[in-house]
Design a protein around this motif. Structure first.
Motif, PDB file in Angstrom:
ATOM      1  N   GLU A 114      42.559  39.871  36.657  1.00 11.89           N
ATOM      2  CA  GLU A 114      42.792  38.519  36.123  1.00 11.89           C
ATOM      3  C   GLU A 114      42.085  37.418  36.915  1.00 11.89           C
ATOM      4  O   GLU A 114      42.085  36.265  36.505  1.00 11.89           O
ATOM      5  N   ARG A 115      41.471  37.791  38.042  1.00 16.44           N
ATOM      6  CA  ARG A 115      40.694  36.764  38.762  1.00 16.44           C
ATOM      7  C   ARG A 115      39.358  36.540  38.075  1.00 16.44           C
ATOM      8  O   ARG A 115      38.653  35.590  38.354  1.00 16.44           O
ATOM      9  N   THR A 124      41.216  33.726  31.371  1.00 16.51           N
ATOM     10  CA  THR A 124      40.968  33.730  32.819  1.00 16.51           C
ATOM     11  C   THR A 124      39.669  32.964  33.096  1.00 16.51           C
ATOM     12  O   THR A 124      38.994  32.526  32.160  1.00 16.51           O
ATOM     13  N   VAL A 125      39.336  32.862  34.393  1.00 15.84           N
ATOM     14  CA  VAL A 125      38.075  32.204  34.748  1.00 15.84           C
ATOM     15  C   VAL A 125      36.919  32.994  34.121  1.00 15.84           C
ATOM     16  O   VAL A 125      36.911  34.224  34.164  1.00 15.84           O
ATOM     17  N   ASP A 133      34.279  36.798  42.297  1.00 10.75           N
ATOM     18  CA  ASP A 133      35.714  36.722  42.571  1.00 10.75           C
ATOM     19  C   ASP A 133      36.353  35.537  41.849  1.00 10.75           C
ATOM     20  O   ASP A 133      37.300  34.939  42.315  1.00 10.75           O
ATOM     21  N   GLY A 134      35.759  35.190  40.711  1.00 10.15           N
ATOM     22  CA  GLY A 134      36.372  34.160  39.889  1.00 10.15           C
ATOM     23  C   GLY A 134      36.114  32.742  40.355  1.00 10.15           C
ATOM     24  O   GLY A 134      36.859  31.819  40.009  1.00 10.15           O
ATOM     25  N   ALA A 139      27.458  33.180  37.807  1.00 11.74           N
ATOM     26  CA  ALA A 139      26.312  33.406  36.908  1.00 11.74           C
ATOM     27  C   ALA A 139      26.701  33.315  35.424  1.00 11.74           C
ATOM     28  O   ALA A 139      25.913  32.833  34.606  1.00 11.74           O
ATOM     29  N   THR A 140      27.885  33.752  35.071  1.00 16.72           N
ATOM     30  CA  THR A 140      28.289  33.702  33.647  1.00 16.72           C
ATOM     31  C   THR A 140      28.402  32.250  33.189  1.00 16.72           C
ATOM     32  O   THR A 140      27.903  31.877  32.118  1.00 16.72           O
ATOM     33  N   GLN A 141      29.048  31.433  34.006  1.00 12.62           N
ATOM     34  CA  GLN A 141      29.190  30.010  33.655  1.00 12.62           C
ATOM     35  C   GLN A 141      27.823  29.319  33.628  1.00 12.62           C
ATOM     36  O   GLN A 141      27.581  28.445  32.800  1.00 12.62           O
TER      37      GLN A 141
END
Ligand SMILES: C[S@@+](CC[C@H](N)C(=O)[O-])C[C@H]1O[C@@H](n2cnc3c(N)ncnc32)[C@H](O)[C@@H]1O
Length: 320
Positions: A114-115, A124-125, A133-134, A139-141
């Protein structure tokens, strides 16, 4: 957090590498240490396992397993497998391995972590990086918030095979003008608005599956990393050593298939060149002409294995 993951095609992989006491093996994708623990037992105290993972969660979990099971022959490397040779340069064993195994993609433990944001089941983030580690700004954002619309469409279409990629890219760009997209829930809402309701309600798979897969592949540069590791793996194998890859989607499988095919040939000059100029020599024997799939009973017990494809190559023995 308990690390839960059922190893996929464990028996088939172990059969493929057919280990004996004293063998030396690289596990490129430690995950829940399913393969690594079995390999460690098979090669015994005189053998060696070197296991890579980008994810610190996998490394910390493996440390516990090593302690509990008193395994003495494992070295853990918290890095991308595309840095295979660099990782080996810091340890005694640098080449002449009996086997290199790879079980690509993500583990079940990462999916439910869930992190991070691998799953579309929870809000989730938005972080689909294997080593993440969230943290915000991952990179996704970066991809979701800063990639141009056409490029975003290409990522979603090519890596996800998503037929509504254009609409989704446009929807993301529109939404991010108002506020940065930082959570999986926000992305799901955008997708739900972009994808036709009739499709959302009738499709066998969740409407976010393909976009999430595409963003995960892009966030981790998965295809490039795979292209980078394969020649390194072949190089560090000893003659007769085996390279075994389990992949989970056609883009990965195609890279492995192509690599095996090319390294199996003596000449890789383009067909229009009449006399060979490349001096390429066959380095690998292809053991699996067609990839091996998981058995029906495994698929029943572990549905994740249904898309697994296993390919085996054997480094050529020295020519006499
Ligand atoms: C499917 S799991 C491996 C499961 C493992 N075979 C087992 O039996 O438990 C894949 C693992 O590979 C890791 N991984 C994926 N790409 C990687 C890369 N380029 N470099 C290092 N580790 C990677 C992921 O973080 C994940 O832990």
């Amino acid at each position: 957090m308990e690390y839960k993951h059922i190893p996929v095609m464990l028996k088939e992989v172990m059969d493929a590498i057919n280990l004996k006491s004293g063998d030396r093996v690289i596990d490129c994708t430690l995950g829940g240490a399913g393969y690594t623990s079995v390999i460690s037992k098979l090669v015994g105290d005189t053998g060696k396992v070197i296991s890579f993972d980008l994810d610190n969660l996998a490394i910390e979990n493996a440390k516990k397993i090593i302690k509990e099971k008193k395994l003495t022959n494992i070295t853990l490397i918290n890095d991308g497998f595309d840095n295979l040779k660099l990782g080996l340069s810091n340890i005694k064993e640098k080449s002449e391995f009996d086997a290199v195994v790879m079980d690509l993609g993500l583990s079940s433990a990462q999916l439910v972590d869930e992190r991070r944001g691998f799953s579309f089941q929870k809000d989730t983030v938005l972080d689909m990086t294997f080593g993440g580690d969230g943290e915000d700004g991952n990179a996704t954002q970066e991809i979701v918030n800063y990639t141009g619309e056409r490029e975003l469409e290409k990522i979603i279409s090519q890596y996800g095979g998503e037929k509504f990629a254009r609409r989704i890219a446009a929807g993301i760009v529109k939404a991010r003008k108002i506020a940065e997209i930082k959570r999986t829930g926000e992305l799901i809402n955008i997708l739900e608005d972009c994808i036709p309701k009739s499709y959302v309600n009738s499709s066998k798979i969740h409407f976010a599956t393909r976009t999430f897969q595409a963003l995960r592949i892009a966030s981790n540069d998965e295809l490039t990393r795979l292209q980078k590791v394969l020649p390194q793996a072949l190089e560090v194998l000893k003659p007769g050593g085996r390279l075994v890859v389990v992949s989970f989607h056609s883009l990965e499988d195609r890279i492995v298939k192509q690599f095996f095919k090319e390294e199996n040939r003596d000449c890789i000059c383009p067909p229009e060149i009449p006399v060979c100029r490349c001096e390429h020599e066959s380095k690998i024997k292809i053991i699996t002409k067609k990839p091996i799939a998981a058995s029906t009973s495994e698929i029943k017990n572990n549905p994740r294995s249904r898309s697994a494809k296993l390919r085996i190559g054997e480094k050529n023995r020295n020519k006499k």
